[in-house]
Design a protein around this motif. Sequence first.
Motif, PDB file in Angstrom:
ATOM      1  N   HIS A 133       0.828  -1.221   0.000  1.00 57.71           N
ATOM      2  CA  HIS A 133       0.000   0.000   0.000  1.00 57.71           C
ATOM      3  C   HIS A 133       0.862   1.271   0.000  1.00 57.71           C
ATOM      4  O   HIS A 133       0.521   2.255  -0.666  1.00 57.71           O
ATOM      5  CB  HIS A 133      -0.912  -0.009   1.231  1.00 57.71           C
ATOM      6  N   ALA A 134       1.962   1.261   0.705  1.00 59.91           N
ATOM      7  CA  ALA A 134       2.839   2.444   0.748  1.00 59.91           C
ATOM      8  C   ALA A 134       3.441   2.721  -0.634  1.00 59.91           C
ATOM      9  O   ALA A 134       3.515   3.874  -1.085  1.00 59.91           O
ATOM     10  CB  ALA A 134       3.947   2.237   1.778  1.00 59.91           C
ATOM     11  N   ASP A 135       3.861   1.659  -1.336  1.00 59.62           N
ATOM     12  CA  ASP A 135       4.402   1.869  -2.690  1.00 59.62           C
ATOM     13  C   ASP A 135       3.337   2.417  -3.626  1.00 59.62           C
ATOM     14  O   ASP A 135       3.609   3.291  -4.468  1.00 59.62           O
ATOM     15  CB  ASP A 135       4.947   0.526  -3.219  1.00 59.62           C
ATOM     16  N   GLN A 136       2.117   1.933  -3.483  1.00 53.33           N
ATOM     17  CA  GLN A 136       1.045   2.448  -4.337  1.00 53.33           C
ATOM     18  C   GLN A 136       0.768   3.929  -4.056  1.00 53.33           C
ATOM     19  O   GLN A 136       0.554   4.724  -4.971  1.00 53.33           O
ATOM     20  CB  GLN A 136      -0.223   1.606  -4.099  1.00 53.33           C
ATOM     21  N   LEU A 137       0.791   4.280  -2.751  1.00 51.45           N
ATOM     22  CA  LEU A 137       0.562   5.701  -2.408  1.00 51.45           C
ATOM     23  C   LEU A 137       1.656   6.603  -2.972  1.00 51.45           C
ATOM     24  O   LEU A 137       1.393   7.691  -3.496  1.00 51.45           O
ATOM     25  CB  LEU A 137       0.500   5.861  -0.884  1.00 51.45           C
ATOM     26  N   ILE A 138       2.905   6.178  -2.872  1.00 52.76           N
ATOM     27  CA  ILE A 138       4.012   6.982  -3.419  1.00 52.76           C
ATOM     28  C   ILE A 138       3.867   7.145  -4.916  1.00 52.76           C
ATOM     29  O   ILE A 138       4.087   8.207  -5.501  1.00 52.76           O
ATOM     30  CB  ILE A 138       5.366   6.323  -3.058  1.00 52.76           C
ATOM     31  N   GLY A 139       3.460   6.077  -5.610  1.00 53.28           N
ATOM     32  CA  GLY A 139       3.260   6.157  -7.060  1.00 53.28           C
ATOM     33  C   GLY A 139       2.140   7.119  -7.411  1.00 53.28           C
ATOM     34  O   GLY A 139       2.243   7.900  -8.364  1.00 53.28           O
ATOM     35  N   ARG A 140       1.058   7.053  -6.630  1.00 54.80           N
ATOM     36  CA  ARG A 140      -0.049   7.965  -6.905  1.00 54.80           C
ATOM     37  C   ARG A 140       0.354   9.438  -6.675  1.00 54.80           C
ATOM     38  O   ARG A 140      -0.030  10.335  -7.429  1.00 54.80           O
ATOM     39  CB  ARG A 140      -1.221   7.610  -6.004  1.00 54.80           C
ATOM     40  N   ILE A 141       1.124   9.679  -5.583  1.00 49.95           N
ATOM     41  CA  ILE A 141       1.585  11.061  -5.310  1.00 49.95           C
ATOM     42  C   ILE A 141       2.452  11.585  -6.448  1.00 49.95           C
ATOM     43  O   ILE A 141       2.326  12.734  -6.892  1.00 49.95           O
ATOM     44  CB  ILE A 141       2.335  11.101  -3.972  1.00 49.95           C
ATOM     45  N   ALA A 142       3.373  10.748  -6.968  1.00 50.95           N
ATOM     46  CA  ALA A 142       4.233  11.176  -8.082  1.00 50.95           C
ATOM     47  C   ALA A 142       3.406  11.478  -9.313  1.00 50.95           C
ATOM     48  O   ALA A 142       3.638  12.463 -10.035  1.00 50.95           O
ATOM     49  CB  ALA A 142       5.267  10.090  -8.368  1.00 50.95           C
ATOM     50  N   THR A 143       2.392  10.606  -9.571  1.00 51.96           N
ATOM     51  CA  THR A 143       1.537  10.838 -10.750  1.00 51.96           C
ATOM     52  C   THR A 143       0.744  12.139 -10.596  1.00 51.96           C
ATOM     53  O   THR A 143       0.640  12.950 -11.527  1.00 51.96           O
ATOM     54  CB  THR A 143       0.580   9.658 -10.922  1.00 51.96           C
ATOM     55  N   ALA A 144       0.220  12.375  -9.370  1.00 49.68           N
ATOM     56  CA  ALA A 144      -0.546  13.608  -9.130  1.00 49.68           C
ATOM     57  C   ALA A 144       0.337  14.850  -9.253  1.00 49.68           C
ATOM     58  O   ALA A 144      -0.077  15.901  -9.772  1.00 49.68           O
ATOM     59  CB  ALA A 144      -1.194  13.540  -7.746  1.00 49.68           C
ATOM     60  N   LYS A 145       1.583  14.741  -8.807  1.00 52.46           N
ATOM     61  CA  LYS A 145       2.505  15.886  -8.908  1.00 52.46           C
ATOM     62  C   LYS A 145       2.791  16.231 -10.362  1.00 52.46           C
ATOM     63  O   LYS A 145       2.826  17.406 -10.758  1.00 52.46           O
ATOM     64  CB  LYS A 145       3.797  15.555  -8.160  1.00 52.46           C
ATOM     65  N   GLN A 146       2.996  15.194 -11.174  1.00 53.50           N
ATOM     66  CA  GLN A 146       3.241  15.443 -12.604  1.00 53.50           C
ATOM     67  C   GLN A 146       2.018  16.076 -13.254  1.00 53.50           C
ATOM     68  O   GLN A 146       2.127  17.001 -14.075  1.00 53.50           O
ATOM     69  CB  GLN A 146       3.597  14.118 -13.291  1.00 53.50           C
ATOM     70  N   GLN A 147       0.839  15.563 -12.883  1.00 52.72           N
ATOM     71  CA  GLN A 147      -0.381  16.157 -13.442  1.00 52.72           C
ATOM     72  C   GLN A 147      -0.549  17.615 -13.004  1.00 52.72           C
ATOM     73  O   GLN A 147      -0.957  18.467 -13.798  1.00 52.72           O
ATOM     74  CB  GLN A 147      -1.591  15.329 -12.999  1.00 52.72           C
ATOM     75  N   LEU A 148      -0.168  17.905 -11.746  1.00 57.42           N
ATOM     76  CA  LEU A 148      -0.261  19.289 -11.254  1.00 57.42           C
ATOM     77  C   LEU A 148       0.688  20.218 -12.016  1.00 57.42           C
ATOM     78  O   LEU A 148       0.312  21.321 -12.414  1.00 57.42           O
ATOM     79  CB  LEU A 148       0.052  19.318  -9.759  1.00 57.42           C
ATOM     80  N   LEU A 149       1.923  19.764 -12.239  1.00 58.75           N
ATOM     81  CA  LEU A 149       2.887  20.583 -12.989  1.00 58.75           C
ATOM     82  C   LEU A 149       2.402  20.816 -14.407  1.00 58.75           C
ATOM     83  O   LEU A 149       2.526  21.926 -14.953  1.00 58.75           O
ATOM     84  CB  LEU A 149       4.260  19.901 -12.984  1.00 58.75           C
TER      85      LEU A 149
END
Length: 433
Positions: free
Chosen positions: A24-40
């Motif tokens: 679950h922690a790896d999935q959360l980190i992946g989602r945060i990275a994806t959201a950050k890229q989408q935000l940029l």
Amino acid sequence: MIKHICQILLCVICFPLLALESNHADQLIGRIATAKQQLLATQARIDQEHKQLAKQLNAQLAKLRKLRNEAKNIRRLEDEQLLNINQLEKRNQQWQNQHSYQSQLISAFEKNTQSRISNADGSINIEQIITALNKKLTPAFEQKNLIGSDNKLNTFDVIKIGPIEYAINDIEAGVVSFNINNTTPLLKQISQQDILFDDLNALKKNGNGLIHFDPTLGNADKLNQSQFSLIEYLQQGGTWAIPIVSFALAALIIGLLKAIQLSKLPSINPVTSQIIKYSNIPMSQAELKTIYGSLASNERVLFDIVQHNAISQKRDDLLLAELAKQKAHNEKYIGVITTCATVSPLLGLLGTVSGMIHTFMMMNIFGSGDASVVSGGISQALITTELGLIVAIPALIVSALLTKRVKNFQSSIESLALHLSKLEINQSEQAYG
């Protein structure tokens, strides 16, 4: 035994839970990275759209300003159709005044920059202005004929930096200046001749050099050339300077003579004055001899009058006559100093008025275009006023000091005469004196 079994069961139960939590922690980190890229990406898109909208807004604002100017011009044209002839004449006069003011500004600019920027029809060539200014900002050496230090006409390389021109040749270097009575430029050497020669030579060859700059813009040389000696200064004052100088000499000579005369006046002996004041009985010959020996010559004259005359109106009249005689003698010629102090500024003012009349006559003949000619004439006219004040102020001071000295002495001797007038002398004894 039971304790070991419990530990084994706990490990069997918790191990799958820990593995599940790590996933679950790896999935959360992946989602945060994806959201950050989408935000940029979203921020970059928003910035791009903001820039496009800003460009469109600026374009619309420019169109709005253009439309407003067009509307203003249309409104002005419509308003002018409703103006009467008087308002049109007033507006035309305002435009002519504005045109004259702009023409004066252009003429002043051309005079200060020594360039021609206006055409024959009155139009202005902007490119010509820029070219002239660039030429002044990037000066270059030009060959000119100057009078060198050997008083001979030689060829120099001259560069103008601001209002100052520097010249150099193979032998010497200096600043270009002009004599007051000569329009031919000449070379003026400065104290640091070697340094200036090296700097100008480096500037000429390499285009770089440290040049010594005159902060007075050449006015120091003009000031040195405009200095006058005392005789020349008096000659600048004209005819009216002669009587002013004459009054100054008269006041000086009389002041010195009167100062010497009044410095020799004796001081009144206060002891003798008190003895005479408080004497209530007739004095004998011995007492008179003692008092007579302590008196000065002008005081003895008063004492002789007292000795030879008893207390009466005649004695008082003789004492007053002698006091008036001594006062007139001490005040003699002091009035001449006061007269000199009074007349000198009036003569200076008269000379100034005469000079101003002459200056205005010259302006009437030659015009007032050259301000230096007018100011020069006015400065020469004011020389007589300055001379008059130079004579009047010390003369007034000397007259006041001498008058104060006479008044102090006269007050003392009058006090002595008043005491002597009441002195009783033993008439049975022979008077001393």
